[in-house]
Motif scaffolding. Sequence first.
Motif, PDB file in Angstrom:
ATOM      1  N   LEU B 103      42.802 -18.408   4.820  1.00 18.09           N
ATOM      2  CA  LEU B 103      42.875 -18.198   3.375  1.00 18.09           C
ATOM      3  C   LEU B 103      41.844 -17.184   2.885  1.00 18.09           C
ATOM      4  O   LEU B 103      42.163 -16.252   2.153  1.00 18.09           O
ATOM      5  CB  LEU B 103      42.658 -19.530   2.647  1.00 18.09           C
ATOM      6  CG  LEU B 103      43.746 -20.578   2.837  1.00 18.09           C
ATOM      7  CD1 LEU B 103      43.283 -21.910   2.301  1.00 18.09           C
ATOM      8  CD2 LEU B 103      45.016 -20.132   2.129  1.00 18.09           C
ATOM      9  N   ARG B 106      41.399 -13.077   3.485  1.00 17.06           N
ATOM     10  CA  ARG B 106      42.205 -12.127   2.723  1.00 17.06           C
ATOM     11  C   ARG B 106      41.398 -11.397   1.670  1.00 17.06           C
ATOM     12  O   ARG B 106      41.833 -10.381   1.134  1.00 17.06           O
ATOM     13  CB  ARG B 106      43.357 -12.864   2.038  1.00 17.06           C
ATOM     14  CG  ARG B 106      44.322 -13.405   3.036  1.00 17.06           C
ATOM     15  CD  ARG B 106      45.129 -14.553   2.490  1.00 17.06           C
ATOM     16  NE  ARG B 106      46.101 -14.944   3.491  1.00 17.06           N
ATOM     17  CZ  ARG B 106      47.358 -14.521   3.487  1.00 17.06           C
ATOM     18  NH1 ARG B 106      47.794 -13.747   2.537  1.00 17.06           N
ATOM     19  NH2 ARG B 106      48.164 -14.879   4.447  1.00 17.06           N
ATOM     20  N   ARG B 107      40.240 -11.934   1.308  1.00 12.27           N
ATOM     21  CA  ARG B 107      39.411 -11.259   0.299  1.00 12.27           C
ATOM     22  C   ARG B 107      38.042 -10.927   0.879  1.00 12.27           C
ATOM     23  O   ARG B 107      37.596 -11.533   1.840  1.00 12.27           O
ATOM     24  CB  ARG B 107      39.230 -12.156  -0.940  1.00 12.27           C
ATOM     25  CG  ARG B 107      40.519 -12.592  -1.574  1.00 12.27           C
ATOM     26  CD  ARG B 107      41.409 -11.446  -1.986  1.00 12.27           C
ATOM     27  NE  ARG B 107      40.774 -10.492  -2.876  1.00 12.27           N
ATOM     28  CZ  ARG B 107      40.815 -10.552  -4.196  1.00 12.27           C
ATOM     29  NH1 ARG B 107      41.416 -11.541  -4.801  1.00 12.27           N
ATOM     30  NH2 ARG B 107      40.246  -9.612  -4.922  1.00 12.27           N
ATOM     31  N   GLY B 109      33.734  -9.761   0.422  1.00 16.63           N
ATOM     32  CA  GLY B 109      32.486  -9.853  -0.343  1.00 16.63           C
ATOM     33  C   GLY B 109      32.383 -11.062  -1.240  1.00 16.63           C
ATOM     34  O   GLY B 109      32.438 -12.198  -0.786  1.00 16.63           O
ATOM     35  N   ILE B 110      32.205 -10.794  -2.530  1.00 15.92           N
ATOM     36  CA  ILE B 110      31.973 -11.850  -3.504  1.00 15.92           C
ATOM     37  C   ILE B 110      33.122 -12.842  -3.523  1.00 15.92           C
ATOM     38  O   ILE B 110      32.927 -14.047  -3.610  1.00 15.92           O
ATOM     39  CB  ILE B 110      31.778 -11.239  -4.898  1.00 15.92           C
ATOM     40  CG1 ILE B 110      30.424 -10.549  -4.971  1.00 15.92           C
ATOM     41  CG2 ILE B 110      31.881 -12.285  -5.971  1.00 15.92           C
ATOM     42  CD1 ILE B 110      30.200  -9.837  -6.259  1.00 15.92           C
ATOM     43  N   TYR B 111      34.354 -12.325  -3.422  1.00 20.63           N
ATOM     44  CA  TYR B 111      35.516 -13.214  -3.446  1.00 20.63           C
ATOM     45  C   TYR B 111      35.474 -14.186  -2.285  1.00 20.63           C
ATOM     46  O   TYR B 111      35.784 -15.359  -2.424  1.00 20.63           O
ATOM     47  CB  TYR B 111      36.812 -12.411  -3.387  1.00 20.63           C
ATOM     48  CG  TYR B 111      37.163 -11.776  -4.680  1.00 20.63           C
ATOM     49  CD1 TYR B 111      37.716 -12.524  -5.708  1.00 20.63           C
ATOM     50  CD2 TYR B 111      36.943 -10.431  -4.884  1.00 20.63           C
ATOM     51  CE1 TYR B 111      38.039 -11.944  -6.904  1.00 20.63           C
ATOM     52  CE2 TYR B 111      37.264  -9.843  -6.079  1.00 20.63           C
ATOM     53  CZ  TYR B 111      37.820 -10.596  -7.091  1.00 20.63           C
ATOM     54  OH  TYR B 111      38.129 -10.023  -8.265  1.00 20.63           O
ATOM     55  N   ILE B 115      35.671 -18.141  -2.725  1.00 20.96           N
ATOM     56  CA  ILE B 115      36.780 -18.908  -2.156  1.00 20.96           C
ATOM     57  C   ILE B 115      36.256 -19.986  -1.208  1.00 20.96           C
ATOM     58  O   ILE B 115      36.686 -21.139  -1.256  1.00 20.96           O
ATOM     59  CB  ILE B 115      37.764 -17.975  -1.437  1.00 20.96           C
ATOM     60  CG1 ILE B 115      38.468 -17.097  -2.468  1.00 20.96           C
ATOM     61  CG2 ILE B 115      38.784 -18.760  -0.648  1.00 20.96           C
ATOM     62  CD1 ILE B 115      39.161 -15.899  -1.878  1.00 20.96           C
ATOM     63  N   ALA B 331      32.397  -4.968  -1.746  1.00 20.20           N
ATOM     64  CA  ALA B 331      32.341  -6.324  -2.267  1.00 20.20           C
ATOM     65  C   ALA B 331      33.403  -6.603  -3.328  1.00 20.20           C
ATOM     66  O   ALA B 331      33.532  -7.705  -3.787  1.00 20.20           O
ATOM     67  CB  ALA B 331      30.962  -6.597  -2.849  1.00 20.20           C
ATOM     68  N   ARG B 332      34.138  -5.597  -3.739  1.00 21.37           N
ATOM     69  CA  ARG B 332      35.050  -5.874  -4.846  1.00 21.37           C
ATOM     70  C   ARG B 332      36.349  -6.459  -4.363  1.00 21.37           C
ATOM     71  O   ARG B 332      37.046  -5.906  -3.642  1.00 21.37           O
ATOM     72  CB  ARG B 332      35.328  -4.587  -5.606  1.00 21.37           C
ATOM     73  CG  ARG B 332      34.038  -4.022  -6.167  1.00 21.37           C
ATOM     74  CD  ARG B 332      34.345  -2.948  -7.143  1.00 21.37           C
ATOM     75  NE  ARG B 332      34.302  -3.524  -8.469  1.00 21.37           N
ATOM     76  CZ  ARG B 332      34.706  -2.854  -9.543  1.00 21.37           C
ATOM     77  NH1 ARG B 332      35.227  -1.678  -9.442  1.00 21.37           N
ATOM     78  NH2 ARG B 332      34.609  -3.402 -10.726  1.00 21.37           N
TER      79      ARG B 332
END
Lengths: 293, 332
Positions: B103, B106-107, B109-111, B115, B331-332
């Motif tokens: 899960l 998939r994102r 840095g910060i995300y 998560i 990181a975005r």
Amino acid sequence: MFELLGIPPQALFGQLLLGLINGAFYALLSLGLAVIFGLLNVINFIHGAQYMMGAFVAWMLLNWAGIGFWPALLIAPVVVAITGIVIERLLLRRLYHLDHLYGLLLTFGIAIIIEGLFRYRFGSSGQPYDNPLPGGHNLGFMYLPNYRGLVVVASLLICFGTWFVIERTRLGSYLRAATENPTLVRAFGINVPRMITLTYGFGVGLAALAGVMAAPIYQVSPLMGSNLIIVVFAVVVIGGMGSIMGSIVAGFGLGVIEGLTKVFYPEASNTVIFVIMAIVLLIKPAGLFGTPR
Amino acid sequence: MQMTMSPTARLILAAVIALLALAAPYVIYPVFLMKALCFALFACAFNLLIGYVGLLSFGHAAYFGMAAYITAYSVKAWGWPTEIGILAGTAVAAVMGVVVGVLAIRRHGIYFAMITLALAQMVYFFCLQAKFTGGEDGIQAVPRRPLLGVLDITDNHVLYYVVLAIFVAAFAVIYRTIHSPFGQVLKAIRENETRAVSLGYRVERYKLMALTLSAALAGLAGSTKAIVFQLASLTDVQWQMSGEVVLMTLVGGMGTIFGPVVGAFVIVGMQNYLAEAGEWVLVIQGVIFVVVVLAFRRGIVGELAPRLARLVRPGAQATDTPQPARLTSDAR
């Protein structure tokens, strides 16, 4: 009276209203996070603590200075926003040139400090705050307490007001431009560092305002923020960080879904938002309203 | 150690550390040492992700705490042998690592941090409600069955050497991982993910493997902790625990091999020393967080190691000094 799937309508609409109220706070908090993240690229971990501070400032104003709810609605956010501006000026500013994760770590540290200090002073138990708007209306299918109705309406107004300012006014266009390319915007003679500071103050003020509005509904407790902020993070991931509208819709929507879960399958009410986050990540990793970068 | 050092100096250092570790329980309270070792292992597992892949997981308490529950329950309720219980906890943590990884990877840095934090909170709520965890009480009085059927671990001194052996074995796994071709790819991903992709590495698969390994080792730490304290409780799965392991690694030095160990001993020592201070422990931890992030981002080992290397071999340029932990920039 009619019944829906064996659930009495009183319970259904009661939970729906509770869900809407929770959603109002999710929306206000994730909106503030989105505004701050847009310009500062910092996930403001202090947000939960600042929400808690808003509630406590209102409580202190009432109990120590005898200043009631309505003035506190204005004073508390300003006070908390000023502390936020101090934090931005003194600490956060030093990390802008580094990886964004350091901003997350710094704000996490500050959040623990604030929460620890409040726990030291006030203990972990909650303090009651009198309802400023007692009474309510019987709508036939349910009883609507005046204050709770007001919270939902006020939150909607604030959210869409913020959306309007950012998406439809000149000030908002400066903000959006500075998000895209701060150097160029500075070259046009706009004081971007000051704008960053004020934006942070505004986002923090929103959190504190949510805290003041929450005080009469929930207990005013040092822990009220840290429990909420993680759920709000999930809301932000679901809505998509870049989008103001995304955080508003996701906030209210998830509040309602959580409320409905409490009616139909109470065991899952704490986890339903996280489950939805996992599903959204599988289907649309950028979030429902986000754009993949 | 990563610093430039002659083989003899290296050997002497290793011998000194080994002697200290073996003699320690006769000088220091063994339960404290075991606690510090468990957290050192936990921090090393966390550091594998942040320090060598550049992924900030804010939910490592989930693996640590869940493994503790599994071990405590299987040993106490089902009467499983200690070593099987520990393995079961570790295995469950590894599986959780795969699920979270699928899960969260998939994102960036910060995300990724948000998560993992949210998923860990879900695990917390699960543990709060599930029957087998015992809710607020946790699982108490977990028996210390003889290890492998022969070794009596009710004696704290004996158990200390078991915990030390587990720690050393896990540390060796981490060391080998970092210094293997696999570890080199991980570092390449940390430094420049786009480039690693363009070179043909299946970045997501590497990240998933690193996360799984890190989760399994964090689980091993939690399982061992459950045996040492004979307790698994909600404290182990709470987000504060995730924050604590971040703090230990940060204080010791992200991306250094020994940093997390040093950080864990410093923080556990501080908690022990300040146990009376109550809420102030939280405040002090927050202050340390802020000071380290603002002023000592390389941590204790990251700051000291280059100086020490120059001390040992004056004049020599420290060529292989520990990198200040560089986190992913996308990181975005």
